[in-house]
Design a protein around this motif. Structure first.
Motif, PDB file in Angstrom:
ATOM      1  N   ARG A  74       0.811  -1.214   0.000  1.00  0.00           N
ATOM      2  CA  ARG A  74       0.000   0.000   0.000  1.00  0.00           C
ATOM      3  C   ARG A  74       0.845   1.264   0.000  1.00  0.00           C
ATOM      4  NH1 ARG A  74      -4.944  -1.290   4.129  1.00  0.00           N
ATOM      5  NH2 ARG A  74      -5.639  -3.177   3.077  1.00  0.00           N
ATOM      6  N   ALA A  75       2.085   1.173  -0.357  1.00  0.00           N
ATOM      7  CA  ALA A  75       2.962   2.345  -0.368  1.00  0.00           C
ATOM      8  C   ALA A  75       2.366   3.430  -1.266  1.00  0.00           C
ATOM      9  CB  ALA A  75       4.354   1.963  -0.852  1.00  0.00           C
ATOM     10  N   GLY A  76       2.273   4.621  -0.721  1.00  0.00           N
ATOM     11  CA  GLY A  76       1.751   5.737  -1.494  1.00  0.00           C
ATOM     12  C   GLY A  76       0.252   5.915  -1.395  1.00  0.00           C
ATOM     13  N   THR A  77      -0.437   4.963  -0.781  1.00  0.00           N
ATOM     14  CA  THR A  77      -1.883   5.102  -0.600  1.00  0.00           C
ATOM     15  C   THR A  77      -2.184   5.302   0.875  1.00  0.00           C
ATOM     16  OG1 THR A  77      -2.264   2.732  -0.320  1.00  0.00           O
ATOM     17  CG2 THR A  77      -2.364   3.595  -2.564  1.00  0.00           C
ATOM     18  N   ILE A  78      -3.354   5.761   1.149  1.00  0.00           N
ATOM     19  CA  ILE A  78      -3.763   5.967   2.534  1.00  0.00           C
ATOM     20  C   ILE A  78      -4.256   4.636   3.083  1.00  0.00           C
ATOM     21  CG2 ILE A  78      -5.384   7.143   4.050  1.00  0.00           C
ATOM     22  CD1 ILE A  78      -5.462   9.409   1.969  1.00  0.00           C
ATOM     23  N   SER A  79      -3.608   4.160   4.132  1.00  0.00           N
ATOM     24  CA  SER A  79      -4.053   2.922   4.766  1.00  0.00           C
ATOM     25  C   SER A  79      -4.782   3.279   6.061  1.00  0.00           C
ATOM     26  CB  SER A  79      -2.873   2.001   5.050  1.00  0.00           C
ATOM     27  OG  SER A  79      -1.943   2.634   5.883  1.00  0.00           O
ATOM     28  N   ALA A  80      -5.959   2.754   6.202  1.00  0.00           N
ATOM     29  CA  ALA A  80      -6.785   3.115   7.350  1.00  0.00           C
ATOM     30  C   ALA A  80      -7.077   1.895   8.209  1.00  0.00           C
ATOM     31  CB  ALA A  80      -8.096   3.723   6.862  1.00  0.00           C
ATOM     32  N   GLY A  81      -7.040   2.097   9.510  1.00  0.00           N
ATOM     33  CA  GLY A  81      -7.558   1.109  10.423  1.00  0.00           C
ATOM     34  C   GLY A  81      -6.635  -0.002  10.886  1.00  0.00           C
ATOM     35  N   VAL A  82      -5.466  -0.144  10.324  1.00  0.00           N
ATOM     36  CA  VAL A  82      -4.592  -1.235  10.734  1.00  0.00           C
ATOM     37  C   VAL A  82      -3.288  -0.648  11.258  1.00  0.00           C
ATOM     38  CG1 VAL A  82      -3.367  -3.300   9.984  1.00  0.00           C
ATOM     39  CG2 VAL A  82      -5.570  -2.741   8.976  1.00  0.00           C
ATOM     40  N   ASP A  83      -2.946  -1.028  12.490  1.00  0.00           N
ATOM     41  CA  ASP A  83      -1.661  -0.592  13.027  1.00  0.00           C
ATOM     42  C   ASP A  83      -0.863  -1.815  13.466  1.00  0.00           C
ATOM     43  OD1 ASP A  83      -1.961   0.001  16.492  1.00  0.00           O
ATOM     44  OD2 ASP A  83      -3.479  -0.938  15.248  1.00  0.00           O
TER      45      ASP A  83
END
Length: 81
Positions: free
Chosen positions: A54-63
């Motif tokens: 997901r490099a370069g995209t907004i990743s939501a919800g996972v840490d």
């Protein structure tokens, strides 16, 4: 710093391996054979692969902490049954 070095799993692991120890201690897991540490290692690798994909995209919800904790709890559940 060279971009390839920043993206290597070895660098990522060095920066986050303390999280595995933290969650093992927080869940009060006795780990004489390092099974849970290895599971935490796998969780870090899984998270790193997601991060790379997901490099370069907004990743939501996972840490990273959630992933490690879920992997460790899953192993606990598998060992109890």
């Amino acid at each position: 710093m060279h971009r390839l070095e920043e993206d290597s799993f070895e660098t990522f692991f060095r920066q986050h391996k303390h999280r595995i120890h933290y969650h093992i201690h927080d869940l009060d897991i006795k780990d004489p054979q390092n099974e849970f540490y290895v599971e935490g290692f796998c969780a870090l690798f899984y998270f790193w692969k997601i991060k790379q994909a997901r490099a370069g995209t907004i990743s939501a919800g996972v840490d990273v902490d959630s992933i490690i904790r879920v992997y460790l709890i899953d192993l606990l559940d598998r060992k109890w049954f």
